[in-house]
Motif scaffolding. Sequence first.
Motif, PDB file in Angstrom:
ATOM      1  N   SER A  80      -7.590  -9.489  -1.292  1.00  0.00           N
ATOM      2  CA  SER A  80      -6.387  -8.923  -1.899  1.00  0.00           C
ATOM      3  C   SER A  80      -6.734  -7.832  -2.902  1.00  0.00           C
ATOM      4  O   SER A  80      -6.004  -6.842  -3.034  1.00  0.00           O
ATOM      5  CB  SER A  80      -5.563 -10.022  -2.581  1.00  0.00           C
ATOM      6  OG  SER A  80      -6.205 -10.513  -3.740  1.00  0.00           O
ATOM      7  N   LEU A  81      -7.856  -7.995  -3.604  1.00  0.00           N
ATOM      8  CA  LEU A  81      -8.255  -7.007  -4.612  1.00  0.00           C
ATOM      9  C   LEU A  81      -8.598  -5.655  -3.991  1.00  0.00           C
ATOM     10  O   LEU A  81      -8.523  -4.630  -4.672  1.00  0.00           O
ATOM     11  CB  LEU A  81      -9.449  -7.533  -5.412  1.00  0.00           C
ATOM     12  CG  LEU A  81      -9.155  -8.692  -6.374  1.00  0.00           C
ATOM     13  CD1 LEU A  81     -10.438  -9.193  -7.007  1.00  0.00           C
ATOM     14  CD2 LEU A  81      -8.160  -8.269  -7.448  1.00  0.00           C
ATOM     15  N   GLU A  86      -6.136  -0.867  -6.242  1.00  0.00           N
ATOM     16  CA  GLU A  86      -5.720   0.534  -6.139  1.00  0.00           C
ATOM     17  C   GLU A  86      -4.356   0.750  -6.781  1.00  0.00           C
ATOM     18  O   GLU A  86      -4.106   1.778  -7.422  1.00  0.00           O
ATOM     19  CB  GLU A  86      -5.670   0.950  -4.670  1.00  0.00           C
ATOM     20  CG  GLU A  86      -7.029   0.968  -3.983  1.00  0.00           C
ATOM     21  CD  GLU A  86      -7.369   2.356  -3.465  1.00  0.00           C
ATOM     22  OE1 GLU A  86      -7.173   3.343  -4.205  1.00  0.00           O
ATOM     23  OE2 GLU A  86      -7.820   2.428  -2.317  1.00  0.00           O
ATOM     24  N   PHE A  87      -3.464  -0.198  -6.616  1.00  0.00           N
ATOM     25  CA  PHE A  87      -2.132  -0.070  -7.194  1.00  0.00           C
ATOM     26  C   PHE A  87      -2.168  -0.317  -8.702  1.00  0.00           C
ATOM     27  O   PHE A  87      -1.449   0.340  -9.457  1.00  0.00           O
ATOM     28  CB  PHE A  87      -1.169  -1.040  -6.515  1.00  0.00           C
ATOM     29  CG  PHE A  87      -0.745  -0.591  -5.152  1.00  0.00           C
ATOM     30  CD1 PHE A  87       0.422   0.129  -4.975  1.00  0.00           C
ATOM     31  CD2 PHE A  87      -1.515  -0.880  -4.038  1.00  0.00           C
ATOM     32  CE1 PHE A  87       0.823   0.555  -3.715  1.00  0.00           C
ATOM     33  CE2 PHE A  87      -1.140  -0.456  -2.771  1.00  0.00           C
ATOM     34  CZ  PHE A  87       0.036   0.265  -2.613  1.00  0.00           C
ATOM     35  N   ARG A  88      -3.013  -1.245  -9.127  1.00  0.00           N
ATOM     36  CA  ARG A  88      -3.092  -1.532 -10.564  1.00  0.00           C
ATOM     37  C   ARG A  88      -3.639  -0.340 -11.344  1.00  0.00           C
ATOM     38  O   ARG A  88      -3.149  -0.016 -12.423  1.00  0.00           O
ATOM     39  CB  ARG A  88      -3.971  -2.759 -10.799  1.00  0.00           C
ATOM     40  CG  ARG A  88      -4.094  -3.109 -12.272  1.00  0.00           C
ATOM     41  CD  ARG A  88      -5.002  -4.284 -12.516  1.00  0.00           C
ATOM     42  NE  ARG A  88      -5.083  -4.588 -13.938  1.00  0.00           N
ATOM     43  CZ  ARG A  88      -5.889  -5.508 -14.454  1.00  0.00           C
ATOM     44  NH1 ARG A  88      -6.675  -6.233 -13.666  1.00  0.00           N
ATOM     45  NH2 ARG A  88      -5.912  -5.716 -15.758  1.00  0.00           N
ATOM     46  N   HIS A  89      -4.651   0.302 -10.791  1.00  0.00           N
ATOM     47  CA  HIS A  89      -5.294   1.416 -11.503  1.00  0.00           C
ATOM     48  C   HIS A  89      -4.731   2.784 -11.109  1.00  0.00           C
ATOM     49  O   HIS A  89      -5.182   3.807 -11.608  1.00  0.00           O
ATOM     50  CB  HIS A  89      -6.797   1.384 -11.248  1.00  0.00           C
ATOM     51  CG  HIS A  89      -7.461   0.140 -11.748  1.00  0.00           C
ATOM     52  ND1 HIS A  89      -7.577  -0.158 -13.093  1.00  0.00           N
ATOM     53  CD2 HIS A  89      -8.030  -0.908 -11.083  1.00  0.00           C
ATOM     54  CE1 HIS A  89      -8.193  -1.330 -13.236  1.00  0.00           C
ATOM     55  NE2 HIS A  89      -8.482  -1.798 -12.040  1.00  0.00           N
ATOM     56  N   GLY A 170      -4.634  -8.263   4.011  1.00  0.00           N
ATOM     57  CA  GLY A 170      -3.267  -8.105   4.503  1.00  0.00           C
ATOM     58  C   GLY A 170      -2.244  -8.580   3.500  1.00  0.00           C
ATOM     59  O   GLY A 170      -1.204  -7.939   3.297  1.00  0.00           O
ATOM     60  N   PHE A 171      -2.546  -9.696   2.828  1.00  0.00           N
ATOM     61  CA  PHE A 171      -1.629 -10.203   1.807  1.00  0.00           C
ATOM     62  C   PHE A 171      -1.514  -9.224   0.646  1.00  0.00           C
ATOM     63  O   PHE A 171      -0.425  -9.011   0.095  1.00  0.00           O
ATOM     64  CB  PHE A 171      -2.100 -11.567   1.311  1.00  0.00           C
ATOM     65  CG  PHE A 171      -1.228 -12.147   0.235  1.00  0.00           C
ATOM     66  CD1 PHE A 171       0.019 -12.669   0.538  1.00  0.00           C
ATOM     67  CD2 PHE A 171      -1.651 -12.161  -1.083  1.00  0.00           C
ATOM     68  CE1 PHE A 171       0.837 -13.192  -0.455  1.00  0.00           C
ATOM     69  CE2 PHE A 171      -0.847 -12.683  -2.078  1.00  0.00           C
ATOM     70  CZ  PHE A 171       0.402 -13.206  -1.763  1.00  0.00           C
ATOM     71  N   GLY A 172      -2.637  -8.617   0.258  1.00  0.00           N
ATOM     72  CA  GLY A 172      -2.614  -7.633  -0.814  1.00  0.00           C
ATOM     73  C   GLY A 172      -1.766  -6.424  -0.469  1.00  0.00           C
ATOM     74  O   GLY A 172      -1.166  -5.806  -1.358  1.00  0.00           O
ATOM     75  N   ALA A 173      -1.706  -6.087   0.822  1.00  0.00           N
ATOM     76  CA  ALA A 173      -0.854  -4.976   1.248  1.00  0.00           C
ATOM     77  C   ALA A 173       0.625  -5.350   1.176  1.00  0.00           C
ATOM     78  O   ALA A 173       1.481  -4.473   1.042  1.00  0.00           O
ATOM     79  CB  ALA A 173      -1.216  -4.558   2.676  1.00  0.00           C
ATOM     80  N   GLN A 177       1.320  -6.151  -6.485  1.00  0.00           N
ATOM     81  CA  GLN A 177       1.207  -6.415  -7.916  1.00  0.00           C
ATOM     82  C   GLN A 177       0.063  -7.406  -8.115  1.00  0.00           C
ATOM     83  O   GLN A 177       0.135  -8.558  -7.702  1.00  0.00           O
ATOM     84  CB  GLN A 177       2.517  -6.989  -8.442  1.00  0.00           C
ATOM     85  CG  GLN A 177       2.860  -6.603  -9.861  1.00  0.00           C
ATOM     86  CD  GLN A 177       1.963  -7.292 -10.882  1.00  0.00           C
ATOM     87  OE1 GLN A 177       1.507  -8.413 -10.661  1.00  0.00           O
ATOM     88  NE2 GLN A 177       1.711  -6.640 -11.996  1.00  0.00           N
ATOM     89  N   GLN A 178      -1.016  -6.961  -8.768  1.00  0.00           N
ATOM     90  CA  GLN A 178      -2.260  -7.723  -8.770  1.00  0.00           C
ATOM     91  C   GLN A 178      -2.129  -9.102  -9.400  1.00  0.00           C
ATOM     92  O   GLN A 178      -2.578 -10.100  -8.827  1.00  0.00           O
ATOM     93  CB  GLN A 178      -3.360  -6.932  -9.472  1.00  0.00           C
ATOM     94  CG  GLN A 178      -4.744  -7.546  -9.296  1.00  0.00           C
ATOM     95  CD  GLN A 178      -5.838  -6.644  -9.817  1.00  0.00           C
ATOM     96  OE1 GLN A 178      -6.169  -6.692 -10.984  1.00  0.00           O
ATOM     97  NE2 GLN A 178      -6.380  -5.802  -8.955  1.00  0.00           N
ATOM     98  N   VAL A 179      -1.528  -9.190 -10.574  1.00  0.00           N
ATOM     99  CA  VAL A 179      -1.393 -10.483 -11.245  1.00  0.00           C
ATOM    100  C   VAL A 179      -0.561 -11.440 -10.406  1.00  0.00           C
ATOM    101  O   VAL A 179      -0.917 -12.617 -10.232  1.00  0.00           O
ATOM    102  CB  VAL A 179      -0.778 -10.309 -12.641  1.00  0.00           C
ATOM    103  CG1 VAL A 179      -0.503 -11.665 -13.279  1.00  0.00           C
ATOM    104  CG2 VAL A 179      -1.711  -9.480 -13.534  1.00  0.00           C
ATOM    105  N   ALA A 180       0.527 -10.953  -9.838  1.00  0.00           N
ATOM    106  CA  ALA A 180       1.380 -11.787  -8.998  1.00  0.00           C
ATOM    107  C   ALA A 180       0.618 -12.275  -7.764  1.00  0.00           C
ATOM    108  O   ALA A 180       0.731 -13.439  -7.372  1.00  0.00           O
ATOM    109  CB  ALA A 180       2.627 -11.016  -8.580  1.00  0.00           C
ATOM    110  N   ALA A 181      -0.155 -11.396  -7.146  1.00  0.00           N
ATOM    111  CA  ALA A 181      -0.921 -11.776  -5.957  1.00  0.00           C
ATOM    112  C   ALA A 181      -1.936 -12.862  -6.289  1.00  0.00           C
ATOM    113  O   ALA A 181      -2.102 -13.832  -5.529  1.00  0.00           O
ATOM    114  CB  ALA A 181      -1.628 -10.549  -5.384  1.00  0.00           C
TER     115      ALA A 181
END
Length: 266
Positions: A80-81, A86-89, A170-173, A177-181
Amino acid sequence: MVAAIRSELTKLTSTRMWWVLALAMCGYLAFIGAVMAFALTVAAGDATGALAPVEGEAAATTVYGLVNAVGYAFPLLAGSLLVTSEFRHGTITQTLLVEPRRTVVLVAKLAVSVPLGLVYGVAGAAGIVGAAAPVLAWRGDGAHLGSGEVWRVIALTVVVTVLWTVIGTGFGAVLTQQVAAIVVILVFTQFVEPVARVALGAIDGLDRVAMFLPGAAADGLIGSAFFAEMGEGELLPRWAAGLVLLAYAAGLALVGRLTTLRRDLG
């Protein structure tokens, strides 16, 4: 595509998180492996004066198979990371400027998740076998490292870990939202699915539903499961379990492509 994969590998190896998580997985599974091997041999025998409920080669495969049962949160998080970071940063914008074909970006991340999962699989298997085998050899019926079936189970734990990493990507896509994931992965792997497997396995007519849960499918592919050995449900055959896991991976990747990677990002 080659350039996109190379770029994803560079981004992955430029951070420390991937190997820190791999070391954590190895250490955690070493601890769990030693404790479970002790519980199935020394503690069980001393407490009752009887044989452990799981013996011989079955004890070895049950313990070694715990790479999946208790360790699959690590490859899910790592996968997931690859996306959520990429979205977090905010680097997803630059990524898409360099490679505007969003399907190529997603496929490149999925491709990179395969060798990453291989690293996690080897780390997890090494940790649990290295710690559990001496205990099983000391007071159990042996570590059974000369058995072809035992090595098949160990090899399949590595394969399953690779699939978990792909599923995590796939789940990360889907949930960027990193914390939520991270929270969802931890809650699902440590609470929701274990409880669901036990609950569904205890209800006539619903026990077969439990076999299609992702963790249960992974146990089916390995061919060994702590839940099954303890009498909490059956497993899918290996071929069917493999198809179920591939379906989870493909389904999450498709949803991620049709939702997150279809929106305007900036």
